[in-house]
Design a protein around this motif. Structure first.
Motif, PDB file in Angstrom:
ATOM      1  N   UNK A 173      -2.765 112.640 -75.310  1.00  0.00           N
ATOM      2  CA  UNK A 173      -3.486 111.486 -75.873  1.00  0.00           C
ATOM      3  C   UNK A 173      -4.279 111.926 -77.100  1.00  0.00           C
ATOM      4  N   UNK A 174      -4.170 111.092 -78.122  1.00  0.00           N
ATOM      5  CA  UNK A 174      -4.907 111.325 -79.369  1.00  0.00           C
ATOM      6  C   UNK A 174      -5.804 110.110 -79.599  1.00  0.00           C
ATOM      7  N   UNK A 175      -7.072 110.348 -79.840  1.00  0.00           N
ATOM      8  CA  UNK A 175      -7.981 109.234 -80.137  1.00  0.00           C
ATOM      9  C   UNK A 175      -8.382 109.347 -81.601  1.00  0.00           C
ATOM     10  N   UNK A 176      -8.159 108.299 -82.341  1.00  0.00           N
ATOM     11  CA  UNK A 176      -8.343 108.307 -83.791  1.00  0.00           C
ATOM     12  C   UNK A 176      -9.344 107.195 -84.085  1.00  0.00           C
ATOM     13  N   UNK A 177     -10.627 107.574 -84.107  1.00  0.00           N
ATOM     14  CA  UNK A 177     -11.710 106.579 -84.059  1.00  0.00           C
ATOM     15  C   UNK A 177     -12.152 106.194 -85.468  1.00  0.00           C
ATOM     16  N   UNK A 178     -11.382 105.302 -86.082  1.00  0.00           N
ATOM     17  CA  UNK A 178     -11.645 104.936 -87.476  1.00  0.00           C
ATOM     18  C   UNK A 178     -12.517 103.687 -87.608  1.00  0.00           C
ATOM     19  N   UNK A 179     -12.852 103.055 -86.484  1.00  0.00           N
ATOM     20  CA  UNK A 179     -13.673 101.841 -86.568  1.00  0.00           C
ATOM     21  C   UNK A 179     -15.064 102.185 -87.096  1.00  0.00           C
ATOM     22  N   UNK A 180     -15.630 101.242 -87.815  1.00  0.00           N
ATOM     23  CA  UNK A 180     -17.003 101.400 -88.311  1.00  0.00           C
ATOM     24  C   UNK A 180     -17.903 100.666 -87.313  1.00  0.00           C
ATOM     25  N   UNK A 181     -18.499 101.445 -86.421  1.00  0.00           N
ATOM     26  CA  UNK A 181     -19.248 100.858 -85.300  1.00  0.00           C
ATOM     27  C   UNK A 181     -20.719 100.699 -85.703  1.00  0.00           C
ATOM     28  N   UNK A 225      -8.159 115.103 -73.995  1.00  0.00           N
ATOM     29  CA  UNK A 225      -7.489 114.472 -75.149  1.00  0.00           C
ATOM     30  C   UNK A 225      -7.905 115.136 -76.464  1.00  0.00           C
ATOM     31  N   UNK A 226      -7.127 114.847 -77.505  1.00  0.00           N
ATOM     32  CA  UNK A 226      -7.437 115.338 -78.849  1.00  0.00           C
ATOM     33  C   UNK A 226      -8.218 114.215 -79.549  1.00  0.00           C
ATOM     34  N   UNK A 227      -9.512 114.427 -79.716  1.00  0.00           N
ATOM     35  CA  UNK A 227     -10.361 113.346 -80.234  1.00  0.00           C
ATOM     36  C   UNK A 227     -10.717 113.603 -81.706  1.00  0.00           C
ATOM     37  N   UNK A 301       0.017 117.255 -86.960  1.00  0.00           N
ATOM     38  CA  UNK A 301       0.274 118.708 -86.910  1.00  0.00           C
ATOM     39  C   UNK A 301      -0.804 119.401 -86.061  1.00  0.00           C
ATOM     40  N   UNK A 302      -2.051 118.997 -86.261  1.00  0.00           N
ATOM     41  CA  UNK A 302      -3.155 119.575 -85.466  1.00  0.00           C
ATOM     42  C   UNK A 302      -3.005 119.236 -83.990  1.00  0.00           C
ATOM     43  N   UNK A 303      -2.601 118.006 -83.721  1.00  0.00           N
ATOM     44  CA  UNK A 303      -2.453 117.569 -82.332  1.00  0.00           C
ATOM     45  C   UNK A 303      -1.323 118.342 -81.636  1.00  0.00           C
ATOM     46  N   UNK A 304      -0.204 118.518 -82.344  1.00  0.00           N
ATOM     47  CA  UNK A 304       0.935 119.234 -81.736  1.00  0.00           C
ATOM     48  C   UNK A 304       0.546 120.687 -81.429  1.00  0.00           C
ATOM     49  N   UNK A 305      -0.196 121.313 -82.329  1.00  0.00           N
ATOM     50  CA  UNK A 305      -0.678 122.688 -82.073  1.00  0.00           C
ATOM     51  C   UNK A 305      -1.554 122.709 -80.816  1.00  0.00           C
ATOM     52  N   UNK A 306      -2.388 121.694 -80.713  1.00  0.00           N
ATOM     53  CA  UNK A 306      -3.309 121.611 -79.572  1.00  0.00           C
ATOM     54  C   UNK A 306      -2.535 121.451 -78.253  1.00  0.00           C
ATOM     55  N   UNK A 307      -1.518 120.583 -78.262  1.00  0.00           N
ATOM     56  CA  UNK A 307      -0.730 120.354 -77.036  1.00  0.00           C
ATOM     57  C   UNK A 307      -0.102 121.668 -76.572  1.00  0.00           C
TER      58      UNK A 307
END
Ligand code: PMT
Length: 312
Positions: A173-181, A225-227, A301-307
């Motif tokens: 799982x990858x979380x890509x938190x681009x929302x402006x909260x 997960x990869x956050x 690429x970063x996520x795949x390395x992490x997995x």
């Protein structure tokens, strides 16, 4: 004593469509986890802060959702199943290309009474066809789920529910938190029920700090997960420092820093080991390339390395 984020949940009711969205998230995640797929949660657009329970006025955020909507398309291209959690009526993947009158201008109307028909203008087919093909591939194969929020409280409930479903994917799982909260809000128990009246004295509105959800998200909800979080600044001198502070504090994997005015052409990746910039060259900008294509390739690429280095 309950933590700041726990008391937020105990004092703010879930949105009315919450149970429906939770079921959709559960079904989507279970189906794709059975197939051992990689999944991304993209959050996109800004949250609002209502000033009244029967809301006439609210504080809003500038974000149009461009970053999130564009990124979701590139994650799909990289083979990720995608939860697109966005601000209602902000930009969405695929339809974002035809905002405003653009779509209407691509069509020809042939009025022939009951045999009236509509066709795509020949010179628009090349534009529409690849986007439509990607849209259909995502839609027909059930690769994308759209869920939406409006207020910061909606966002809180939806994000936690999504994380509860994503936990089963572990490092996939990858979380890509681009929302402006929103950073500040009016707590529900301090909000007037009805429209604030304009007669008499100007209202004195007391805002409070919104708890940062990255803390429970990383340490409790999706610890494997990869956050990836985003950091928006307007002062270049703060960008890397604030990104590194966030990484040290929340212990996630990556902060992507961006400056308001240059966010479409430059970002800074802050990782636990180093920082590096991704900058669009003039040629790339002129060719119509989007920085999200470069950001997403790097994140993947970063996520795949992490997995690879995880044992789950
Ligand atoms: O939509 P566009 O117009 O394309 O703009 C894209 C963007 C500039 C909004 C995007 O690239 C971006 O920077 N998004 C993050 C904006 C920001 O700085 O948010 P923040 O400072 O409120 O939060 C920083 C991080 O903490 C975010 O990843 C957020 O998901 C997280 N957060 C925020 C608030 C909160 N209560 N809990 C959180 O966990």
């Amino acid at each position: 004593m309950a933590s700041h984020w726990e008391s937020f949940y105990s004092t703010h009711l879930p949105p009315t469509d919450f149970e429906d969205n939770r079921k959709l998230l559960q079904e989507f995640c279970e189906r794709h986890n059975r197939n051992n797929e990689r999944i991304v949660l993209v959050t996109s657009g800004g949250t609002t802060v209502p000033l009244e329970h029967n809301t006439v006025r609210f504080v809003d955020n500038f974000s149009a959702g461009t970053r999130g909507a564009a990124s979701a398309e590139y994650f799909l291209e990289h083979g990720y199943v995608t939860i697109f959690m966005h601000r209602l009526k902000s930009l969405e993947p695929f339809t974002r290309h035809f905002n405003g009158q653009k779509f209407m201008d691509m069509l020809d109307l042939h009025e022939r009474g009951p045999n009236t028909s509509i066709t795509v203008k020949p010179d628009s087919v090349d534009v529409l066809a690849p986007i439509l093909a990607s849209y259909k591939a995502a839609q027909d194969n059930g690769k994308i789920l759209y869920v939406s929020f409006t207020t910061v409280s909606d966002y809180f409930w939806l994000l936690r529910a999504a994380c509860e479903c994503l936990a089963q994917f572990g490092p996939k799982a990858l979380l890509y938190l681009a929302a402006a909260v929103s950073d500040f809000y009016v707590p529900a128990n301090q909000m007037p029920m009805h429209k604030i009246q304009s007669g008499g004295a100007a209202p004195n509105i007391q805002l409070q700090l919104v708890p940062k959800l990255l803390a429970p998200l990383v340490s409790l909800w999706v610890p494997h997960a990869f956050v990836v979080s985003f950091k928006l600044e307007t002062d270049e001198n703060l960008l890397i420092t604030k990104g590194r502070d966030a990484l040290n504090k929340y212990k996630h994997k990556l902060v992507i820093g961006n400056i308001l005015q240059t966010r479409r052409t430059r970002v800074v990746f802050v990782t636990p080991d180093n920082n590096y910039e991704l900058v669009m060259g003039r040629e790339q900008v002129l060719s119509g390339m989007e920085i999200e294509e470069i950001i997403v390739s790097n994140v993947v690429a970063n996520h795949l390395d992490y997995i690879k280095i995880q044992k789950f």
